[in-house]
Structures are given as C-alpha cells and as structure tokens.
Write a protein that holds these residues in place. Sequence first.
Motif, short mmCIF file in Angstrom:
data_model
loop_
_atom_site.label_atom_id
_atom_site.label_comp_id
_atom_site.label_asym_id
_atom_site.label_seq_id
_atom_site.Cartn_x
_atom_site.Cartn_y
_atom_site.Cartn_z
N ALA A 120 -9.64 -6.05 -4.56
CA ALA A 120 -8.52 -6.57 -5.76
C ALA A 120 -8.91 -5.51 -6.94
O ALA A 120 -7.91 -5.60 -7.46
CB ALA A 120 -9.16 -7.81 -5.87
N THR A 121 -10.05 -4.83 -6.99
CA THR A 121 -10.05 -4.32 -8.10
C THR A 121 -9.97 -2.90 -7.95
O THR A 121 -10.18 -2.13 -9.15
CB THR A 121 -11.68 -4.66 -8.89
OG1 THR A 121 -12.47 -4.33 -7.79
CG2 THR A 121 -11.71 -6.01 -9.27
N SER A 122 -9.75 -2.23 -6.92
CA SER A 122 -9.63 -0.91 -6.72
C SER A 122 -8.41 -0.19 -7.31
O SER A 122 -7.50 -1.12 -7.16
CB SER A 122 -9.94 -0.43 -5.11
OG SER A 122 -8.81 -1.08 -4.35
N ASP A 123 -8.38 0.79 -7.69
CA ASP A 123 -7.22 1.49 -8.11
C ASP A 123 -6.21 1.66 -7.20
O ASP A 123 -4.90 1.40 -7.32
CB ASP A 123 -7.63 2.97 -8.75
CG ASP A 123 -8.48 2.84 -9.95
OD1 ASP A 123 -8.18 1.74 -10.72
OD2 ASP A 123 -9.04 3.50 -10.17
N GLU A 124 -6.35 1.58 -5.93
CA GLU A 124 -5.36 1.93 -4.54
C GLU A 124 -6.23 1.67 -3.47
O GLU A 124 -7.45 1.77 -3.21
CB GLU A 124 -4.82 3.36 -4.72
CG GLU A 124 -5.52 4.41 -4.41
CD GLU A 124 -4.52 5.69 -4.26
OE1 GLU A 124 -4.79 6.15 -3.11
OE2 GLU A 124 -3.86 6.02 -5.02
N HIS A 125 -5.50 1.19 -2.64
CA HIS A 125 -5.97 0.80 -1.13
C HIS A 125 -5.87 1.87 -0.16
O HIS A 125 -4.79 2.58 -0.04
CB HIS A 125 -5.24 -0.34 -0.73
CG HIS A 125 -5.47 -1.64 -1.54
ND1 HIS A 125 -5.96 -1.62 -2.69
CD2 HIS A 125 -5.45 -2.87 -1.36
CE1 HIS A 125 -6.13 -2.76 -3.30
NE2 HIS A 125 -5.67 -3.70 -2.23
N PRO B 289 0.87 -1.26 0.01
CA PRO B 289 0.10 -0.14 0.14
C PRO B 289 0.81 1.36 0.07
O PRO B 289 2.06 1.33 0.64
CB PRO B 289 -0.93 -0.10 1.27
CG PRO B 289 0.06 -1.16 2.13
CD PRO B 289 0.55 -2.10 1.24
N PRO B 290 0.41 2.23 -0.78
CA PRO B 290 1.36 3.51 -0.85
C PRO B 290 1.26 4.09 0.26
O PRO B 290 0.59 4.20 1.35
CB PRO B 290 0.60 4.35 -1.85
CG PRO B 290 -0.83 3.80 -1.91
CD PRO B 290 -0.95 2.47 -1.39
N GLY B 291 2.43 5.19 0.45
CA GLY B 291 2.44 6.20 1.68
C GLY B 291 3.17 5.64 2.79
O GLY B 291 3.06 6.12 4.15
N ILE B 292 3.75 4.16 2.76
CA ILE B 292 4.42 3.60 3.94
C ILE B 292 5.87 3.67 3.79
O ILE B 292 6.52 3.14 2.56
CB ILE B 292 3.84 2.05 4.17
CG1 ILE B 292 2.47 2.08 4.59
CG2 ILE B 292 4.81 1.37 5.34
CD1 ILE B 292 1.83 0.76 4.45
N PRO B 293 6.80 4.16 4.70
CA PRO B 293 8.30 3.90 4.39
C PRO B 293 8.53 2.63 4.17
O PRO B 293 8.07 1.55 4.82
CB PRO B 293 8.73 4.20 6.06
CG PRO B 293 7.65 5.14 6.87
CD PRO B 293 6.30 4.44 6.13
#
Length: 247
Positions: free
Chosen positions: A242-247, A143-147
Amino acid sequence: MGDFFPDAILFEGTVFEFNRVQLVRLIVLAAVLIFMCIVASRAKLVPGRVQSAVELVIDFVNNNIIANTLGLKDGKRFAPMLITMFVFILSMNLAGVVPGLNLAGTSVIGLPLLMALWTFVTYVGAGIRKHGFLGYLRAETMPPGIPWPIYILLIPIELLQVVVIRWASLTIRLLANMVAGHMMIVVFIGMTHALLFSGDWLIAISPFAGAMAIGIYGFEIFVAALQAFIFTMLTAVYIQLATSDEH
C-alpha cells in the motif's frame, strides 16, 4: 463442536453475552499484560533470562518481519502494531494447549476477524495517506506496464482483493488452523481414553494413541507460532504494497 459455542456464563441472550471463549480471551489478555508490565518495570541494562526471552521475541519480529518487509523508516512506524499483533495472536493461539484453558482464543471467528479488519484499516489508511484516495486506488488496481484492455478485467479483480479477499483470507486461515488443531487434540485424547478403558485387547494400543496425542500437542504449538508469524508477515506485506511507490 460444542467447545466453540459454549453456554453463556453471564448476560445470556444479549449483545453482552459472556461465555467460556470470552473468559479464555480475558485470562490470556490479562496474563500477557501483567507479564509484560512486570518485565518492563524490572528491565535492566544487562537482561536476565525472562527479559532476554521477551527481547528475543521482539528482535525476531523486528528482524524477520519488519526490517525485511518494510525497511527502517516504515518499519519503525509500524513496529508497535506488528509486534503487538504477533505477541497477541501467539498468546491467544497457545491458549489451546494450556491446561485449564484448552481452547485457543482465535478458534472462534470474532477475534481473527477483528485482527484482520485491523490489518485492513491499517494498510488502506497507510496507502491513502501516502498516495491520496484516488492515487491509492490507482496504485492497487492499475499496475504499470499492462496493455489497457487488460485493465477491464484486472481492475475489478484487484479491487476485490484489496477490499475483501485479503482480510477475509487472513481471518479464514487463522480460524481454520486453530479449529483444526483443537479438534485433532480432542480426537486423539478421546481415542486414548476410549482405548484405555475399553476393557479388551485394545488397551495394548492405547500408549500409541497417547504418544500421538502428545505429538499433536507439540505440533499445535508449532502451528500456533507459525500462524502468528504468517498473519503478522502478511500484514507487513500488505502495508508495504500500500505504501510502495509502484508495484
């Protein structure tokens, strides 16, 4: 416990062994298919009571699970699967309170496991179709935004969740609730019978045990519907993730 492991009716000792559990499942499946085919063949623009009841169930799944979770586009694509799943699980669960059957088709692990694996294949397939294989793995485990050092711990945990934990938890939750419900009904009915034929002052409290048995029946109907809802809702959630653009 013997109710969950009955003697074979046919083909004992083979992979095609047929016992009371399979018989209950077959009866429920045949009853639901015949009922739905009759309702569909007699469907009218102005529905009668039976057709209205069936449409109410379908609308409930559409409005409270599919539309709220997947939206209109993906919801329409996965609606046949999710409606079928809800009706099938609900019917199998309710077999546990039907006189003559007295055993939920989902109270033995085979069917809950099969439904959970159907969920697993569907959400993984939908995710790969949307993002590609590597893109799907990245979306689920990073997931984005994590170190970036956190990914060393996060990736294996998230991968384990996608590959094992989701479908395993679906299986165990449904199975455990149906097993527990069946055992509670058997215990309270057995207690009522024992008190009634005890031959001493305990007969006086047998009506209370009987009332509790009836209450357990009602509670089991509620649990049967609730577990069908939870299983279908989680399936929709996993597909959405599973189908979303980002979590």
